[in-house]
Motif scaffolding. Structure first.
Motif, PDB file in Angstrom:
ATOM      1  N   ALA A  86       0.830  -1.204   0.000  1.00  0.00           N
ATOM      2  CA  ALA A  86       0.000   0.000   0.000  1.00  0.00           C
ATOM      3  C   ALA A  86       0.866   1.256   0.000  1.00  0.00           C
ATOM      4  N   ILE A  87       1.993   1.222   0.694  1.00  0.00           N
ATOM      5  CA  ILE A  87       2.925   2.351   0.695  1.00  0.00           C
ATOM      6  C   ILE A  87       3.481   2.573  -0.705  1.00  0.00           C
ATOM      7  N   ILE A  88       3.893   1.486  -1.346  1.00  0.00           N
ATOM      8  CA  ILE A  88       4.419   1.596  -2.717  1.00  0.00           C
ATOM      9  C   ILE A  88       3.357   2.142  -3.655  1.00  0.00           C
ATOM     10  N   PHE A  89       2.172   1.551  -3.612  1.00  0.00           N
ATOM     11  CA  PHE A  89       1.100   1.963  -4.519  1.00  0.00           C
ATOM     12  C   PHE A  89       0.701   3.414  -4.276  1.00  0.00           C
ATOM     13  N   GLY A  90       0.616   3.816  -3.010  1.00  0.00           N
ATOM     14  CA  GLY A  90       0.207   5.181  -2.693  1.00  0.00           C
ATOM     15  C   GLY A  90       1.177   6.214  -3.234  1.00  0.00           C
ATOM     16  N   HIS A  91       2.477   5.965  -3.040  1.00  0.00           N
ATOM     17  CA  HIS A  91       3.473   6.899  -3.565  1.00  0.00           C
ATOM     18  C   HIS A  91       3.473   6.905  -5.095  1.00  0.00           C
ATOM     19  N   ALA A  92       3.309   5.740  -5.695  1.00  0.00           N
ATOM     20  CA  ALA A  92       3.273   5.660  -7.157  1.00  0.00           C
ATOM     21  C   ALA A  92       2.086   6.447  -7.710  1.00  0.00           C
ATOM     22  N   LYS A  93       0.958   6.362  -7.031  1.00  0.00           N
ATOM     23  CA  LYS A  93      -0.232   7.107  -7.476  1.00  0.00           C
ATOM     24  C   LYS A  93       0.000   8.610  -7.385  1.00  0.00           C
ATOM     25  N   LYS A  94       0.657   9.051  -6.314  1.00  0.00           N
ATOM     26  CA  LYS A  94       0.988  10.471  -6.200  1.00  0.00           C
ATOM     27  C   LYS A  94       1.891  10.901  -7.358  1.00  0.00           C
ATOM     28  N   ALA A  95       2.869  10.059  -7.687  1.00  0.00           N
ATOM     29  CA  ALA A  95       3.785  10.375  -8.780  1.00  0.00           C
ATOM     30  C   ALA A  95       3.043  10.508 -10.104  1.00  0.00           C
ATOM     31  N   VAL A  96       2.124   9.587 -10.364  1.00  0.00           N
ATOM     32  CA  VAL A  96       1.334   9.638 -11.598  1.00  0.00           C
ATOM     33  C   VAL A  96       0.471  10.899 -11.627  1.00  0.00           C
ATOM     34  N   ASP A  97      -0.117  11.263 -10.475  1.00  0.00           N
ATOM     35  CA  ASP A  97      -0.930  12.485 -10.390  1.00  0.00           C
ATOM     36  C   ASP A  97      -0.101  13.722 -10.714  1.00  0.00           C
ATOM     37  N   ILE A  98       1.117  13.766 -10.160  1.00  0.00           N
ATOM     38  CA  ILE A  98       1.992  14.912 -10.427  1.00  0.00           C
ATOM     39  C   ILE A  98       2.315  15.002 -11.915  1.00  0.00           C
ATOM     40  N   LEU A  99       2.686  13.871 -12.509  1.00  0.00           N
ATOM     41  CA  LEU A  99       3.040  13.854 -13.930  1.00  0.00           C
ATOM     42  C   LEU A  99       1.878  14.282 -14.811  1.00  0.00           C
ATOM     43  N   SER A 100       0.677  13.926 -14.417  1.00  0.00           N
ATOM     44  CA  SER A 100      -0.485  14.240 -15.251  1.00  0.00           C
ATOM     45  C   SER A 100      -0.890  15.707 -15.172  1.00  0.00           C
ATOM     46  N   LYS A 101      -0.405  16.425 -14.139  1.00  0.00           N
ATOM     47  CA  LYS A 101      -0.872  17.804 -13.931  1.00  0.00           C
ATOM     48  C   LYS A 101       0.212  18.869 -14.063  1.00  0.00           C
ATOM     49  N   THR A 102       1.476  18.500 -13.874  1.00  0.00           N
ATOM     50  CA  THR A 102       2.518  19.524 -13.873  1.00  0.00           C
ATOM     51  C   THR A 102       2.888  19.969 -15.283  1.00  0.00           C
ATOM     52  N   ASN A 103       3.232  21.253 -15.396  1.00  0.00           N
ATOM     53  CA  ASN A 103       3.768  21.794 -16.632  1.00  0.00           C
ATOM     54  C   ASN A 103       5.249  22.129 -16.501  1.00  0.00           C
ATOM     55  N   ASN A 104       5.800  21.860 -15.331  1.00  0.00           N
ATOM     56  CA  ASN A 104       7.204  22.147 -15.067  1.00  0.00           C
ATOM     57  C   ASN A 104       8.053  20.968 -15.540  1.00  0.00           C
ATOM     58  N   ARG A 105       8.925  21.222 -16.511  1.00  0.00           N
ATOM     59  CA  ARG A 105       9.696  20.138 -17.117  1.00  0.00           C
ATOM     60  C   ARG A 105      10.657  19.489 -16.118  1.00  0.00           C
ATOM     61  N   MET A 106      11.249  20.288 -15.232  1.00  0.00           N
ATOM     62  CA  MET A 106      12.187  19.716 -14.277  1.00  0.00           C
ATOM     63  C   MET A 106      11.464  18.819 -13.278  1.00  0.00           C
ATOM     64  N   ILE A 107      10.294  19.259 -12.817  1.00  0.00           N
ATOM     65  CA  ILE A 107       9.508  18.419 -11.918  1.00  0.00           C
ATOM     66  C   ILE A 107       9.128  17.123 -12.625  1.00  0.00           C
ATOM     67  N   ALA A 108       8.687  17.251 -13.883  1.00  0.00           N
ATOM     68  CA  ALA A 108       8.310  16.060 -14.645  1.00  0.00           C
ATOM     69  C   ALA A 108       9.498  15.122 -14.813  1.00  0.00           C
ATOM     70  N   GLY A 109      10.680  15.672 -15.061  1.00  0.00           N
ATOM     71  CA  GLY A 109      11.865  14.836 -15.230  1.00  0.00           C
ATOM     72  C   GLY A 109      12.236  14.089 -13.972  1.00  0.00           C
ATOM     73  N   ILE A 110      12.217  14.796 -12.835  1.00  0.00           N
ATOM     74  CA  ILE A 110      12.566  14.161 -11.564  1.00  0.00           C
ATOM     75  C   ILE A 110      11.561  13.072 -11.216  1.00  0.00           C
ATOM     76  N   ILE A 111      10.278  13.405 -11.324  1.00  0.00           N
ATOM     77  CA  ILE A 111       9.243  12.442 -10.926  1.00  0.00           C
ATOM     78  C   ILE A 111       9.192  11.259 -11.884  1.00  0.00           C
ATOM     79  N   PHE A 112       9.361  11.522 -13.183  1.00  0.00           N
ATOM     80  CA  PHE A 112       9.383  10.416 -14.144  1.00  0.00           C
ATOM     81  C   PHE A 112      10.540   9.472 -13.831  1.00  0.00           C
ATOM     82  N   GLY A 113      11.715  10.040 -13.558  1.00  0.00           N
ATOM     83  CA  GLY A 113      12.871   9.213 -13.218  1.00  0.00           C
ATOM     84  C   GLY A 113      12.672   8.435 -11.935  1.00  0.00           C
ATOM     85  N   VAL A 114      12.121   9.100 -10.922  1.00  0.00           N
ATOM     86  CA  VAL A 114      11.874   8.432  -9.642  1.00  0.00           C
ATOM     87  C   VAL A 114      10.858   7.308  -9.801  1.00  0.00           C
ATOM     88  N   MET A 115       9.793   7.583 -10.546  1.00  0.00           N
ATOM     89  CA  MET A 115       8.753   6.577 -10.756  1.00  0.00           C
ATOM     90  C   MET A 115       9.321   5.356 -11.476  1.00  0.00           C
TER      91      MET A 115
END
Length: 412
Positions: free
Chosen positions: A340-369
């Motif tokens: 549940a911890i893994i899934f919850g964090h992964a869902k947050k990451a997907v939410d961020i990627l789907s909404k952010t317009n900041n390329r650096m944020i997208a790069g960091i989160i995509f890499g982390v995910m």
């Protein structure tokens, strides 16, 4: 948000500065020296406590997963009661769980800006370059692996060298390299500067080349799976960025092809042993499904379930499957909390990627995910997070997701 240090007084500013640099030093040292990483973790935590004393405030942010993390901590602690050696399990538990949870909350509570996260990720990548080049040095100089039993000599008579660099064995190095490859590719895809892109993709190629030299089949397969999933979610170009080095090696080096195709060979002793370990581990889970056999007690209990080796002197420290191992040691409820911890964090990451317009944020989160995904997929054939450094890295990656999610820049 561009302010890295939010307090006004000079003392508090210096504490923030020192805490951040302790975190950066901890991350840099993580694959190089666990003792050094632990030292910086301890100093950073002491400074964090000192900051709370100076401000006379409880500087502790709540996250969406505090309850799940607490449940995981409690269930893991409860498993100690079922251990055949409670003193050992308790000692192992508070040393390891303490590192994991403190490193997670140290990052969540003390990194506040995108620039700080950039510095953290680059600390990992720079350290990884040293790890990779030491792996190349091992390959060039030659490493005698005959005493380690990492390779079936009859199945692979020509495979004499598997690099492991600063980590304990090739599979651990491979798991680490999958993580840093993912971070480099994620940043590279979202970096606007062409020199920056070339540098990051060059780093990914270096890590990929070193990954090939580990001859870790599980990591190779996890890279294939991560590439396929990321290509589906982002762009088909990702597939080639992840695979170009492994593909060249696969078709250009007979030992690589032979090693990978051996996954389908039922006579390979490594595959046979894994299946036998899984059967033994399932028996442990069936016998003690709620609390498990005890935190860290797998190697102590395994001889009672040794259906394959029939050797009381054999020391088997993990099940070569992350999910079975966790369920065996702390019970099925503990495994579910971890998932549940893994899934919850992964869902947050997907939410961020789907909404952010900041390329650096997208790069960091995509890499982390992608990095976390690599660890999750690798867990089906191995348990590399049995290693303390890789487990700490896992918790740090999840902490990065929370820092971005809680920042006021998260969807800008």
């Amino acid at each position: 948000m561009h302010i890295a240090y939010s307090f006004n007084s000079q003392t508090q500013y210096r504490l923030d500065y020192l805490i951040e640099h302790c975190i950066l030093a901890m991350v840099f040292c993580l694959p190089l020296s666990l003792d050094a990483a632990t030292l910086f973790l301890g100093v950073g935590t002491a400074l964090w406590v000192g900051k709370m004393i100076v401000t006379r405030k409880l500087l502790f942010k709540r996250t969406p997963f505090d309850e799940l993390i607490l449940l995981f901590v409690i269930l893991s602690a409860a498993s100690i009661a079922a251990s055949p050696d409670r003193n050992f399990s308790f000692y192992n538990y508070y040393h390891l769980m303490g590192r994991y949870i403190v490193s997670y909350y140290l990052v969540v509570n003390n990194l506040h800006s995108l620039r700080q996260l950039q510095r953290l990720v680059w600390s990992v990548l720079i350290s990884a370059v040293l790890v990779a080049f030491y792996g190349f040095y091992q390959y060039i100089q030659g490493v005698d692996i005959s005493t380690f039993h990492w390779v079936d000599g009859e199945q692979f008579p020509d495979l004499k060298i598997r690099v492991f660099s600063t980590l304990q064995n090739p599979n651990l190095l491979a798991g680490f390299l999958v993580v840093v490859m993912s971070l480099a590719v994620g940043l590279g895809l979202h970096t606007e500067s062409m020199p920056g892109k070339l540098l990051l993709f060059a780093l990914a190629a270096v890590f990929g080349a070193c990954l090939v030299l580990t001859y870790s089949r599980g990591a190779w397969l996890s890279v294939l799976a991560v590439a396929a999933i990321c290509a589906h979610l982002y762009n088909r170009k990702v597939l080639w960025l992840f695979l170009i080095i492994p593909l060249i090696a696969f078709f250009g080096h007979d030992a690589v092809m032979e090693r990978l195709l051996s996954v389908l060979n039922p006579t390979d002793t490594s595959s046979t042993l894994r299946i036998a370990l899984w059967e033994s581990t399932l028996a442990m889970i069936m016998d003690k499904p709620l609390l498990g056999i005890g935190w860290g007690a797998y190697w102590q209990v395994y001889p009672e379930y040794d259906f394959f080796l029939n050797n009381p002197d054999a020391r088997i420290v993990h099940a070569h499957n992350m999910y079975l191992h966790i369920a065996a040691e702390i019970g099925i409820p503990g495994l579910l909390a971890f998932l549940a911890i893994i899934f919850g964090h992964a869902k947050k990451a997907v939410d961020i990627l789907s909404k952010t317009n900041n390329r650096m944020i997208a790069g960091i989160i995509f890499g982390v995910m992608a990095a976390v995904l690599g660890l999750v997929l690798n867990g089906f054939t191995d348990y590399i997070m049995f290693n303390v450094q890789l487990s700490m890295l896992f918790w740090l990656l999840n902490a990065i997701i929370i820092v971005v999610w809680e920042g006021n820049y998260r969807y800008n």
